[in-house]
Design an enzyme around this catalytic site. Structure first.
Site, PDB file in Angstrom:
ATOM      1  CG  ASP A 170      26.490  16.635  25.402  1.00  0.00           C
ATOM      2  OD1 ASP A 170      25.800  15.857  24.703  1.00  0.00           O
ATOM      3  OD2 ASP A 170      27.496  17.234  24.980  1.00  0.00           O
ATOM      4  N   GLY A 171      27.269  19.660  26.228  1.00  0.00           N
ATOM      5  CA  GLY A 171      28.409  20.552  26.426  1.00  0.00           C
ATOM      6  C   GLY A 171      28.001  21.966  26.785  1.00  0.00           C
ATOM      7  CG  PHE A 172      26.136  24.145  24.504  1.00  0.00           C
ATOM      8  CD1 PHE A 172      25.512  23.678  23.372  1.00  0.00           C
ATOM      9  CD2 PHE A 172      27.472  24.519  24.421  1.00  0.00           C
ATOM     10  CE1 PHE A 172      26.187  23.599  22.160  1.00  0.00           C
ATOM     11  CE2 PHE A 172      28.165  24.437  23.224  1.00  0.00           C
ATOM     12  CZ  PHE A 172      27.525  23.973  22.082  1.00  0.00           C
ATOM     13  CB  SER A 173      24.448  21.063  30.634  1.00  0.00           C
ATOM     14  OG  SER A 173      25.618  20.291  30.849  1.00  0.00           O
ATOM     15  CE1 TYR A 174      30.802  20.550  29.566  1.00  0.00           C
ATOM     16  CE2 TYR A 174      29.556  19.681  31.408  1.00  0.00           C
ATOM     17  CZ  TYR A 174      30.321  19.472  30.275  1.00  0.00           C
ATOM     18  OH  TYR A 174      30.600  18.198  29.859  1.00  0.00           O
TER      19      TYR A 174
ATOM     20  CD  GLN B  84      20.111  24.373  20.918  1.00  0.00           C
ATOM     21  OE1 GLN B  84      21.095  24.910  20.430  1.00  0.00           O
ATOM     22  NE2 GLN B  84      18.893  24.871  20.799  1.00  0.00           N
TER      23      GLN B  84
ATOM     24  CB  ALA C 210      20.492  33.083  29.376  1.00  0.00           C
ATOM     25  CD  GLU C 211      23.357  27.781  27.583  1.00  0.00           C
ATOM     26  OE1 GLU C 211      23.983  28.785  28.005  1.00  0.00           O
ATOM     27  OE2 GLU C 211      23.173  27.551  26.382  1.00  0.00           O
TER      28      GLU C 211
ATOM     29  CG  HIS D 175      27.554  19.851  19.539  1.00  0.00           C
ATOM     30  ND1 HIS D 175      28.567  20.764  19.474  1.00  0.00           N
ATOM     31  CD2 HIS D 175      26.416  20.525  19.242  1.00  0.00           C
ATOM     32  CE1 HIS D 175      28.082  21.941  19.143  1.00  0.00           C
ATOM     33  NE2 HIS D 175      26.780  21.832  18.991  1.00  0.00           N
TER      34      HIS D 175
END
Lengths: 373, 324, 409
Positions: free
Chosen positions: B83-87, B81, B58-59, B128
């Site tokens: 960069d692409g999941f920081s959004y 985890q 759950a970012e 990623h």
């Protein structure tokens, strides 16, 4: 075909009295149980205070709408009709507990003790948050829906790590409950056993979208089962029941037994904000019907019957209301804009070189403007 | 002692946590596993599950709860985890992390750090290898830091954790295994200062994060193969930017380029180019050039080497600068 | 005492610009209380009842039903009682900050009044600001250079090549810094002078002829001049200038310019004597015009006047231009003589040393005499040794026996 009186699923129509609260618990399998009655301890003084806070909140809300129509506030989100849900809930908090409100909770935050003029700074356009959160333990009125629920969970997690007996309470509505952050907040609170109380005011509408288009679930309280925490559905217009249910949840959190989700069923008597037109999406009959079940009137009736209030007390509450309203008018009507250079002062702990340069540029504009006037 | 960047980051987290018990580290897989890149290896075992723990996936929740923790007086260091999941957390970052101090008129500061491994060149699948620094640098209220060396990874992470404003800490993941001979604790110039990594007179190469190594490689080749002396400047803090150091170098050499993996259009390099052009206009023999990735979504692993700027591309740009 | 307060039409819907009066709920003359609804206003979004913020008597309704009122314009004016108007506590904004109030509007003016439109750069070739500035410093016309850079840009290398061809010193590597050196840039007049001198030094093939002249009689003559004849301006140097003008009449080829573009000698009839004058800002050449027709006194006066003007900066530009022959007074520095540099594009320049007493041979006796060194630097394209020597010999003769030449004005 009958006209739908309320878009909410039919909730408990309680009001068992001044010392009794009724609510439905969500069972582990995910079904709502019957409404059960619980004893509530409220002294006469507390009952009078509950009334006083609700009545003052209504007065403040009316004045704020007037001020909006007079241009003193740019916009205002009324909570008329939701006084029992908000006042009953915050009344259950202790002094060190924290509140994470939205723009809808002017009633709840006012009842918690935030100065009304500071509170309305968001709507008057003078500053996005006009009060000091640390002074009142109230977070700024948050606009992006459900985002503050996570802040409440985080603060509660920190309190638990520190072993402080602090509870965090957050409000959000039936619309916000659809946001991803609402789910993440409920889930994380349950996983970490965070001492949070989630009070979801189901007031039937998210601006114009009615509950039945917001979710297929018959009750928002049912989500609690989905994330593994206790869930409760209560008549949000019964201040004693709201207080009872929330108090139980607050005590559960404080002793370390984790979070609770409470759905308070109520109704938004006014429009979403003063910029909204309700005639476009709901019937005046519907609102009139709910006005007939005004939570403040209802409570007052019970208080009179119980001999808890007299005319002198009511008169003093009205006088106090007039005083607050006058103060609002004095400070908010025609209020000056403040110093625009301040926009550079609080972006970081210390102004960066870039901000210093830009502040100087604005200063030059201001100086030039002064010279030409 | 030989230390990798990953090891330096791990040491920085450990040392900060030991010195200040308000520092908590959390995110997905950072506790028991020690992080997918082992950056938080051993921390939970040493500090306990209250100081270093795992979260649900759950970012937005990770960042949102960090706000609440910081409000309460903790110093949370959370991880996205990849960069692409920081959004999913961008709403919390832009709507709240960046605005909280300003919104509350300075009464509430959020001393939190969001660590994000970023950049490509690791042969990974989609999402990623992103370079999202422009989104963060463009958001007023955020401090954006990106170390390019192992020493800076340690020093800047420690400084970011101790900082009183929220920091987006961008870790160049392809350099995680970059070894340097270091004796910890190592100090370095503070947040907000750029550093000249290599002196030269022919042209200035401005880089940050993963491109610092690439820029130095290009400079070595330029000197060895062509006798051209390139000056390499490491930005280190993207916001607030130490523009004076960059301008000073560009003024000295009269020729400058900036290199980053992120796409060119509306990228961070455009800001540097605009500022250097404006400040050093009278001293420039050539316009400020940008060496960047292409304006496409980050491609698949087999062709990513054609996307990423390398020493060759930097040297091509240097040659163009010298044509003026 | 009461006052009339105007309630301005508010923005009723987040950015609306006007509202239409749907229905008045009060009439002029009515007494109203605070927050009493006074009108129904119709906007794009809804019909809204607007309450008055003031209590008192309705003085004016600023429109009829159906009229549109712009946001910010008066909607209704209320005569408020003195007590009521005084009860407003004024806008003490609690917690809103107490810095001095800033004006609400920004300046409306755009460009400054005395701004000049930029000089058109369309015709100029592309070049970086750095190259442009260096070109200006070197006095090189960029449009004469073919640019070899991207898009036809004139590069630093192009500029340096052009500068070399032009004869100017090519820009070299920045010399290694010597500790303690302080840089002082050549600017303005000095820079121009430096460039011209450098160019002339390179271009013109010069030779020198010199002679020592016996100025004893000249000095005696000066002492014999009647008092009151503006003696202050009749310096020995002025006398030599007068004699020089005379000598040039006999050797007109030295009163000339050389045009290196066309390889032509320009011979002048008038003799405009350039005289180098030392000022705070450096060496300045003032011009005594038409020296051929001027008396000693005239020349002396001119020189005095021009020198003073040059020193205090009030000299006319016209008095600094147009010399046909220049004289350099080394004597003013107290030295015996010197070799001056041609004042381009002139063909010759005379150097005059100090007049000093030295042993000399007169009629086979060694006697102390007043001597002066004369040196002539000349452009060998214009004159040869014979001509130069002849001139300077003749001038020396005139100095040695000046009576005729000086007294016959």
């Amino acid at each position: 075909m009958t006209v739908e009186v309320s878009s909410t699923a039919s909730g408990p129509s309680s009001f068992p009295g001044l010392s009794k609260a009724a609510w439905q618990d969500v069972a582990a399998e995910g079904a709502l149980g019957d409404a059960l009655s619980h004893d509530v301890e409220l002294t006469a003084e507390q009952l009078r205070n509950l009334y006083r806070l609700m009545a003052l909140s209504r007065r403040v809300d009316r004045q704020a709408i007037n001020l909006t129509r007079q241009g003193a506030l740019g916009v205002f989100a009324s909570s008329q009709g939701q006084e029992a849900a908000q006042v009953g809930a915050v009344f259950a908090l202790e002094a060190d507990d924290w509140l994470f409100p939205t723009y809808r909770e002017t009633v709840g935050t006012f009842a918690r003790g935030v100065d009304i003029v500071e509170l309305l700074a968001l709507f008057s356009g003078s500053w996005h948050c006009g009060f000091n959160p640390y002074q009142y333990r109230v977070a700024p009125l948050t606009t992006p829906l459900a985002t503050q629920a996570l802040h409440a969970v985080g603060l509660a997690m920190a309190a638990r790590i520190r072993h402080d007996p602090v509870v965090a309470m957050t409000f959000f509505g039936d619309g916000a409950a659809s946001e991803g952050d609402a789910h993440e907040a409920l889930n994380m609170a349950a996983v970490f056993g965070a001492p949070v109380v989630f009070v979801v005011q189901n007031n039937g509408y998210a601006i114009s979208v009615p509950y039945r288009l917001q979710t297929k679930a018959s009750s928002i309280a049912l989500r609690a089962a989905g994330v593994g925490m206790p869930g409760v559905r209560v008549d949000g217009n019964d201040v004693v029941s709201v207080y009872g249910a929330v108090r139980t949840a607050v005590e559960r959190a404080r002793r370390g037994d984790g979070p609770t989700l409470i759905e308070a069923v109520t109704y938004r008597l006014e429009a979403h904000t003063t910029a909204d037109d309700t005639t476009r999406y709901r019937s005046d009959d519907e609102a009139a019907s709910w006005r007939g079940r005004d939570p403040i009137e209802r409570f007052l009736g019970a208080l009179r019957e119980g001999g808890v209030v007299d005319d002198a007390f009511l008169a003093s509450v009205e006088a106090e209301g007039d005083a607050v309203a006058a103060r609002m008018r004095d400070f908010l009507f025609d209020a000056p804009a403040g110093d625009p250079r301040e926009m550079f002062d609080h972006v970081y702990a210390t102004r960066t070189p870039l901000l210093e340069a830009e502040r100087s540029m604005l200063q030059q504009e201001l100086t030039a403007a002064q010279e030409t006037t | 002692m030989e230390l990798t960047m990953a090891g330096a980051l791990n040491a920085a987290l450990r040392d900060s946590m030991r010195e200040d018990d308000s520092v908590v580290v959390y995110g997905e897989d950072v506790g028991k596993l020690g992080g997918v890149f082992r950056i938080s290896d051993g921390l939970q075992a040493e500090m306990g599950v209250d100081r270093c723990f795992d979260t649900p996936v759950a970012e937005s929740g990770i960042v949102g709860t960090a706000i609440g923790m910081a409000l309460y007086g903790m110093r949370p260091v959370v991880e996205m985890q990849f960069d692409g999941f920081s959004y999913p957390a961008l709403d919390q970052v832009i709507s709240h992390v960046a605005k909280y101090r300003s919104r509350t008129r300075g009464r509430v500061g959020l001393p939190l750090v969001i660590r994000i491994p970023y950049g490509g060149g690791i042969g990974a699948v989609e999402h990623h290898s992103e370079s999202p620094e422009a989104y963060y640098a463009h958001t007023a209220g955020l401090t954006v830091v990106s170390p390019g060396t192992t020493a800076d990874a340690y020093a800047l992470l420690r400084a970011s954790i101790a900082y009183d404003d929220p920091v987006i800490f961008l870790e160049p993941k392809r350099r995680y295994w970059l070894k340097e001979d270091l004796d910890l604790p190592v100090t370095a110039p503070p947040i907000g200062k750029a550093v000249v990594r290599r002196e030269g007179t022919a042209a200035t190469v401005i880089a940050y994060g993963p491109m610092v190594t690439t820029a130095l490689e290009a400079a070595t080749r330029a000197a060895d193969e062509s006798g051209i002396g390139l000056e390499v400047v490491d930005v280190r803090t993207l916001s607030p930017l130490d523009i004076d150091t960059l301008v000073s170098s560009a003024t000295k050499t009269g020729r400058a380029l900036v290199v980053h993996e992120a796409a060119r259009f509306a990228g961070y390099g455009a800001e540097i180019a605009a500022e250097v052009n404006e400040r050093a206009f009278g001293y420039l023999a050539a316009p400020v050039l940008r060496v960047t990735g292409w304006d496409v979504p980050y491609p698949s692993a087999k062709i990513e080497s054609h996307f990423l700027p390398d020493a060759d591309r930097i040297l091509d740009a240097v040659a163009r600068l010298l044509e003026y | 005492m009461s006052s009339v307060r105007a309630f301005l039409m508010p923005d009723l819907g987040e950015g609306l610009t006007e509202g239409e009066i749907n229905r008045w709920l009060v009439a002029e003359g009515d007494v109203v209380v605070v927050d009493q609804p006074i009108a129904e206003i119709s906007t794009e979004k809804a019909i809204v009842e607007v309450p008055t913020p003031f209590a008192g008597r309705v003085a004016t309704l600023h429109g009829a039903e159906g009229d549109s009122i712009a946001v910010g314009s008066p909607l209704i004016s209320i005569e408020v009682a003195a007590a009521a108007s005084a009860s407003a506590s004024g806008n003490l904004l609690v917690g809103y900050g107490t810095s001095e109030a800033a004006p609400r509007t920004r300046r409306s003016a755009g460009l400054p009044r005395d701004i000049a439109a930029p000089v058109a750069t369309v015709a100029m070739p592309p070049a970086s600001p750095l190259v442009r500035r260096r070109a200006a410093d070197l006095g090189i016309d960029l449009s004469a250079i073919a640019g070899s850079g991207p898009g036809g840009m004139v590069t630093q290398a192009d500029l340096e090549r052009a500068a070399e061809q032009d004869g100017a010193k090519p820009p070299t590597e920045t010399p290694p810094a010597v500790a303690g050196a302080r840089r002082s840039a050549l600017t303005g007049v000095d820079r121009v002078a430096a460039e011209r001198l450098t160019r002339s030094y390179r271009e013109a093939p010069t030779a020198i002829a010199w002679v020592s002249a016996d100025a004893t009689r000249l000095m005696e003559l000066r002492a014999e001049l009647p008092a009151g004849a503006t003696d202050a301006s009749v310096t020995p140097f002025a006398m030599i200038l007068r004699l020089c003008a005379g000598a040039l009449r006999k050797f007109p080829r030295l009163n000339a310019h050389f045009d290196s573009q066309t390889n032509e000698i320009l011979l002048f009839t008038p003799i405009h004597l350039g005289v180098a004058v030392q000022t705070d800002r450096g060496l300045v050449v003032v011009v005594i015009r038409d020296a051929q027709g001027k008396s000693l006194r005239d020349i002396g006066d001119d020189l005095l006047r021009l020198a003073a003007a040059a020193r205090d900066g009030s000299i006319d530009a016209a008095d600094l231009r147009g010399s046909t022959f220049t004289v350099s007074n080394f004597g003013a520095f107290g030295v015996d003589g010197g070799i001056p540099i041609l004042n381009p594009p002139e063909a010759a320049i005379l150097g005059v040393g100090r007049i000093s007493t030295r042993p000399w041979v007169v009629d086979e006796d060694v006697v102390p005499r007043s001597l002066v060194e004369l040196s002539l630097v000349f452009d060998h394209r214009v004159a040869d040794g014979g001509l130069a020597g002849g001139f300077i010999r003749h001038l020396a003769d005139l100095i040695e026996t000046p009576d005729e030449a000086l007294l016959h004005d």
